[in-house]
Scaffold this motif. Structure first.
Motif, PDB file in Angstrom:
ATOM      1  N   GLY A   1     -44.702 -12.044 -13.422  1.00 37.60           N
ATOM      2  CA  GLY A   1     -45.604 -13.071 -12.925  1.00 37.60           C
ATOM      3  C   GLY A   1     -45.582 -13.279 -11.430  1.00 37.60           C
ATOM      4  O   GLY A   1     -46.486 -13.922 -10.887  1.00 37.60           O
ATOM      5  N   THR A   2     -44.567 -12.744 -10.747  1.00 38.61           N
ATOM      6  CA  THR A   2     -44.481 -12.951  -9.297  1.00 38.61           C
ATOM      7  C   THR A   2     -44.508 -11.637  -8.514  1.00 38.61           C
ATOM      8  O   THR A   2     -44.992 -11.607  -7.383  1.00 38.61           O
ATOM      9  CB  THR A   2     -43.200 -13.719  -8.940  1.00 38.61           C
ATOM     10  OG1 THR A   2     -42.060 -12.982  -9.415  1.00 38.61           O
ATOM     11  CG2 THR A   2     -43.210 -15.101  -9.582  1.00 38.61           C
ATOM     12  N   SER A   3     -43.983 -10.566  -9.089  1.00 36.81           N
ATOM     13  CA  SER A   3     -43.927  -9.297  -8.345  1.00 36.81           C
ATOM     14  C   SER A   3     -45.323  -8.782  -8.016  1.00 36.81           C
ATOM     15  O   SER A   3     -45.576  -8.268  -6.916  1.00 36.81           O
ATOM     16  CB  SER A   3     -43.162  -8.245  -9.160  1.00 36.81           C
ATOM     17  OG  SER A   3     -41.824  -8.633  -9.353  1.00 36.81           O
ATOM     18  N   GLU A   4     -46.240  -8.933  -8.975  1.00 31.95           N
ATOM     19  CA  GLU A   4     -47.623  -8.492  -8.753  1.00 31.95           C
ATOM     20  C   GLU A   4     -48.267  -9.247  -7.601  1.00 31.95           C
ATOM     21  O   GLU A   4     -48.945  -8.650  -6.741  1.00 31.95           O
ATOM     22  CB  GLU A   4     -48.404  -8.711 -10.042  1.00 31.95           C
ATOM     23  CG  GLU A   4     -49.886  -8.447  -9.950  1.00 31.95           C
ATOM     24  CD  GLU A   4     -50.614  -8.905 -11.198  1.00 31.95           C
ATOM     25  OE1 GLU A   4     -51.817  -9.198 -11.085  1.00 31.95           O
ATOM     26  OE2 GLU A   4     -49.982  -8.962 -12.278  1.00 31.95           O
ATOM     27  N   LEU A   5     -48.033 -10.557  -7.533  1.00 31.94           N
ATOM     28  CA  LEU A   5     -48.600 -11.369  -6.464  1.00 31.94           C
ATOM     29  C   LEU A   5     -47.966 -11.038  -5.120  1.00 31.94           C
ATOM     30  O   LEU A   5     -48.662 -10.943  -4.094  1.00 31.94           O
ATOM     31  CB  LEU A   5     -48.426 -12.853  -6.790  1.00 31.94           C
ATOM     32  CG  LEU A   5     -49.051 -13.857  -5.820  1.00 31.94           C
ATOM     33  CD1 LEU A   5     -50.552 -13.644  -5.736  1.00 31.94           C
ATOM     34  CD2 LEU A   5     -48.730 -15.282  -6.254  1.00 31.94           C
ATOM     35  N   LEU A   6     -46.651 -10.840  -5.108  1.00 31.89           N
ATOM     36  CA  LEU A   6     -45.967 -10.494  -3.862  1.00 31.89           C
ATOM     37  C   LEU A   6     -46.414  -9.138  -3.341  1.00 31.89           C
ATOM     38  O   LEU A   6     -46.619  -8.960  -2.132  1.00 31.89           O
ATOM     39  CB  LEU A   6     -44.454 -10.499  -4.094  1.00 31.89           C
ATOM     40  CG  LEU A   6     -43.807 -11.870  -4.351  1.00 31.89           C
ATOM     41  CD1 LEU A   6     -42.325 -11.710  -4.662  1.00 31.89           C
ATOM     42  CD2 LEU A   6     -44.002 -12.803  -3.172  1.00 31.89           C
ATOM     43  N   LEU A   7     -46.580  -8.171  -4.244  1.00 33.81           N
ATOM     44  CA  LEU A   7     -47.063  -6.854  -3.820  1.00 33.81           C
ATOM     45  C   LEU A   7     -48.473  -6.946  -3.250  1.00 33.81           C
ATOM     46  O   LEU A   7     -48.788  -6.289  -2.246  1.00 33.81           O
ATOM     47  CB  LEU A   7     -47.032  -5.891  -5.006  1.00 33.81           C
ATOM     48  CG  LEU A   7     -47.549  -4.468  -4.741  1.00 33.81           C
ATOM     49  CD1 LEU A   7     -46.712  -3.785  -3.668  1.00 33.81           C
ATOM     50  CD2 LEU A   7     -47.552  -3.642  -6.027  1.00 33.81           C
ATOM     51  N   SER A   8     -49.325  -7.763  -3.853  1.00 33.03           N
ATOM     52  CA  SER A   8     -50.697  -7.923  -3.365  1.00 33.03           C
ATOM     53  C   SER A   8     -50.709  -8.532  -1.965  1.00 33.03           C
ATOM     54  O   SER A   8     -51.479  -8.086  -1.096  1.00 33.03           O
ATOM     55  CB  SER A   8     -51.486  -8.805  -4.330  1.00 33.03           C
ATOM     56  OG  SER A   8     -51.583  -8.223  -5.604  1.00 33.03           O
ATOM     57  N   ARG A   9     -49.875  -9.512  -1.725  1.00 34.79           N
ATOM     58  CA  ARG A   9     -49.833 -10.144  -0.405  1.00 34.79           C
ATOM     59  C   ARG A   9     -49.275  -9.192   0.645  1.00 34.79           C
ATOM     60  O   ARG A   9     -49.766  -9.164   1.788  1.00 34.79           O
ATOM     61  CB  ARG A   9     -49.002 -11.428  -0.484  1.00 34.79           C
ATOM     62  CG  ARG A   9     -49.690 -12.534  -1.277  1.00 34.79           C
ATOM     63  CD  ARG A   9     -48.781 -13.721  -1.535  1.00 34.79           C
ATOM     64  NE  ARG A   9     -49.510 -14.800  -2.217  1.00 34.79           N
ATOM     65  CZ  ARG A   9     -48.942 -15.914  -2.678  1.00 34.79           C
ATOM     66  NH1 ARG A   9     -47.625 -16.098  -2.527  1.00 34.79           N
ATOM     67  NH2 ARG A   9     -49.673 -16.842  -3.284  1.00 34.79           N
ATOM     68  N   PHE A  10     -48.273  -8.401   0.270  1.00 36.90           N
ATOM     69  CA  PHE A  10     -47.733  -7.419   1.213  1.00 36.90           C
ATOM     70  C   PHE A  10     -48.789  -6.366   1.552  1.00 36.90           C
ATOM     71  O   PHE A  10     -48.988  -6.021   2.726  1.00 36.90           O
ATOM     72  CB  PHE A  10     -46.490  -6.765   0.619  1.00 36.90           C
ATOM     73  CG  PHE A  10     -45.905  -5.679   1.482  1.00 36.90           C
ATOM     74  CD1 PHE A  10     -45.136  -5.993   2.586  1.00 36.90           C
ATOM     75  CD2 PHE A  10     -46.140  -4.339   1.186  1.00 36.90           C
ATOM     76  CE1 PHE A  10     -44.608  -4.996   3.386  1.00 36.90           C
ATOM     77  CE2 PHE A  10     -45.614  -3.327   1.984  1.00 36.90           C
ATOM     78  CZ  PHE A  10     -44.842  -3.665   3.083  1.00 36.90           C
ATOM     79  N   CYS A  11     -49.470  -5.850   0.529  1.00 33.75           N
ATOM     80  CA  CYS A  11     -50.526  -4.853   0.763  1.00 33.75           C
ATOM     81  C   CYS A  11     -51.655  -5.430   1.609  1.00 33.75           C
ATOM     82  O   CYS A  11     -52.231  -4.728   2.455  1.00 33.75           O
ATOM     83  CB  CYS A  11     -51.067  -4.346  -0.568  1.00 33.75           C
ATOM     84  SG  CYS A  11     -49.909  -3.357  -1.534  1.00 33.75           S
ATOM     85  N   SER A  12     -51.983  -6.693   1.409  1.00 34.62           N
ATOM     86  CA  SER A  12     -53.059  -7.327   2.179  1.00 34.62           C
ATOM     87  C   SER A  12     -52.706  -7.396   3.656  1.00 34.62           C
ATOM     88  O   SER A  12     -53.544  -7.121   4.527  1.00 34.62           O
ATOM     89  CB  SER A  12     -53.331  -8.734   1.639  1.00 34.62           C
ATOM     90  OG  SER A  12     -53.776  -8.687   0.305  1.00 34.62           O
ATOM     91  N   CYS A  13     -51.474  -7.748   3.971  1.00 35.91           N
ATOM     92  CA  CYS A  13     -51.057  -7.787   5.372  1.00 35.91           C
ATOM     93  C   CYS A  13     -51.108  -6.400   5.995  1.00 35.91           C
ATOM     94  O   CYS A  13     -51.566  -6.232   7.144  1.00 35.91           O
ATOM     95  CB  CYS A  13     -49.648  -8.367   5.472  1.00 35.91           C
ATOM     96  SG  CYS A  13     -49.514 -10.105   4.973  1.00 35.91           S
ATOM     97  N   ILE A  14     -50.665  -5.384   5.259  1.00 32.53           N
ATOM     98  CA  ILE A  14     -50.716  -4.010   5.776  1.00 32.53           C
ATOM     99  C   ILE A  14     -52.164  -3.582   6.008  1.00 32.53           C
ATOM    100  O   ILE A  14     -52.493  -2.944   7.025  1.00 32.53           O
ATOM    101  CB  ILE A  14     -50.011  -3.051   4.804  1.00 32.53           C
ATOM    102  CG1 ILE A  14     -48.530  -3.382   4.702  1.00 32.53           C
ATOM    103  CG2 ILE A  14     -50.205  -1.602   5.243  1.00 32.53           C
ATOM    104  CD1 ILE A  14     -47.761  -3.231   5.987  1.00 32.53           C
ATOM    105  N   MET A  15     -53.059  -3.931   5.087  1.00 34.74           N
ATOM    106  CA  MET A  15     -54.466  -3.543   5.219  1.00 34.74           C
ATOM    107  C   MET A  15     -55.120  -4.231   6.413  1.00 34.74           C
ATOM    108  O   MET A  15     -55.919  -3.617   7.137  1.00 34.74           O
ATOM    109  CB  MET A  15     -55.212  -3.880   3.927  1.00 34.74           C
ATOM    110  CG  MET A  15     -54.794  -2.994   2.746  1.00 34.74           C
ATOM    111  SD  MET A  15     -55.262  -3.658   1.140  1.00 34.74           S
ATOM    112  CE  MET A  15     -57.048  -3.476   1.213  1.00 34.74           C
TER     113      MET A  15
END
Length: 485
Positions: free
Chosen positions: A240-254
């Protein structure tokens, strides 16, 4: 001596101080004319054209004030005419006020949605026009930032309002639909139209620029695919949290990658799509139609108008889905992108017909790159700030469609040439995508509606058959191929 002095200074002491009359260009100065007025008559050796001007001196002050007021009104009217009456698509502008009126007088959500959709189309087109006008007064750096900010402002505004209402799936589907619409519908129409007009030759474009944009789109697909796979395979480290954390990390990189991309395009010696677009304007000898401050004011006003209509649009989506018997996924992926892509659609076709295919690709693919690398991660970051769990998990079905779309477009553009057949293939692909979403069952909507139905039943909140029927209609709308027993 006195006469010569008057001739030199061009000044007359009038017998009647209330009037002044200057007559023509003659050779002599006359004092004390029979009608009680003073007159100046001068001579132009090359021509003799009589000019007569009469003005009441006692009203000069009031006339100057009237002139200032009239000038301001003329300026305002001229700016309004340039903003709203210089394009044929402006005939859709009354749809916006009509949508507000229908919403206040009735509960016909289908009509409110349709009128809001039509009303936003000319506003979105005019927003792009105001941005282009402001770019005339700015340098390339500021111009690129303005294009990145306001180029897809309509999609961003609709997404923010939907996020505020908690409709996160609608945000994801509308942004995904904008990318699919630009890559398949807009680009397909441009290639098909250009190929028909120039069917005796193959149109050529710069494939290196197209390849760079397709690489960014594949990077965006990677950012969407990994959170979806993490969710589907149930391999999260923290459920429930890893998916959201990965999305936020990828968003910053993008976002960082997109900022570097803009910097690279500005400092690179080769022409990118934005500079090609500016060169296209210079070739057509276009210039700014309004001033810099008028452009800024219209940007603010048009953004405000779009924001107001977007709220009506978002609030009417669910009711329109039931009224029109159309899935919300189809509305988000197919219908909503028509609003934001109206201006891109028209301009891409026009440039393709003019055999300026590089500009057409810059409009279609450049807009897709902005949405995937800027708007999508920006929405995730904004959701992070306001406490909304917006992520990049667009579900496996939607992500797979985007991946296949990027691959198809990349293969179509790898040769650097175009014809009407390639455009027709892209249009056929868009028809397949639209049909897929029309029969698609959104798993998130199924879970949410089923949970709502069960919860209300347990709480005993269904006190009439009408209320049960309303919820069942919404469930069966999303579960078309399922039989509820």
């Amino acid at each position: 001596m006195l006469t010569n002095t008057f001739q030199l200074l061009g000044l007359v002491t009038m017998r009647n101080s209330n009037t002044l009359r200057i007559i023509g260009f003659n050779s002599r100065l006359e004092m004390g004319t029979p009608d009680g007025k003073s007159a100046i008559e001068l001579t132009d050796d090359s021509r003799a054209v009589p000019v007569s001007t009469t003005r009441n001196l006692s009203s000069l002050k009031s006339n100057s004030e009237d002139f200032g007021t009239n000038y301001i009104w003329r300026l305002v009217l001229s700016s309004i005419k340039a903003a709203f009456f210089s394009d044929k698509i402006s005939f859709l502008l009354p749809c916006g006020p009509l949508a507000m009126l229908v919403d206040q007088l009735s509960q016909r959500h289908g009509w409110v949605f349709l009128l809001s959709l039509l009303g936003i189309i000319p506003l979105a087109e005019r927003l792009g026009w105001a941005t282009e006008q402001l770019v005339f007064y700015t340098g390339p750096t500021v111009g690129s930032l303005l294009n990145a900010t306001f180029g897809n402002a309509t999609e961003l505004i609709i997404s923010l309002f939907a996020m505020k209402q908690g409709m996160l799936r609608l945000v994801q589907q509308s942004l995904l639909g904008s990318i699919l619409s630009n890559l398949l519908l807009v680009l397909g129409c441009a290639l098909f139209s250009g190929g028909i007009v120039h069917r005796n030759k193959e149109q050529i474009f710069n494939k290196s620029n197209a390849g760079m944009n397709m690489g960014l789109l594949l990077m965006a697909v990677m950012g969407l695919l990994f959170p979806a796979l993490l969710h589907e395979t149930q391999t999260e480290l923290q459920i429930g949290t890893s998916e959201l954390l990965l999305s936020r990390f990828c968003s910053c990189i993008m976002l960082i990658a997109y900022a570097i991309y803009i910097f690279f395009q500005l400092t690179n010696q080769k022409q990118d799509y934005s500079t090609i677009k500016e060169d296209g304007r210079q070739d057509d000898e276009e210039s700014a139609e309004i001033s810099k401050w008028e452009s800024v004011i219209w940007l603010g006003l048009l953004t405000l108008f779009i924001s107001v209509l977007s709220e009506y649009l978002v609030n009417a989506i669910e009711g329109a889905s039931v009224a029109m018997d159309v899935p919300v996924a189809f509305i988000g992926v197919v219908l909503l992108p028509v609003v934001g892509n109206a201006a891109e659609h028209a301009s891409a076709i026009i440039f393709a017909i003019k055999d300026k295919l590089d500009i057409s690709l810059g409009v279609a693919i450049g807009s897709s790159t902005q949405i995937s690398m800027f708007v999508m991660p920006f929405c995730v970051v904004i959701g992070w700030m306001i406490g909304s769990p917006m992520d990049l998990n667009f579900q496996l079905f939607e992500t797979s469609i985007l991946f296949m779309t990027v691959l198809v477009v990349a293969f179509m553009l790898q040769e650097g040439t175009s014809n009407y057949f390639k455009g027709l293939m892209l249009l056929f692909c868009y028809m397949i995508v639209a049909a897929s979403f029309f029969v698609h069952i959104d798993p998130v909507s199924i879970r949410e509606l089923s949970l709502l139905f069960v919860t209300l039943c347990h709480l005993g909140l269904f006190w009439s058959f009408e209320s049960i029927d309303l919820v069942l209609q919404k469930i069966t709308l999303n579960i078309r191929s399922f039989r509820i027993t």
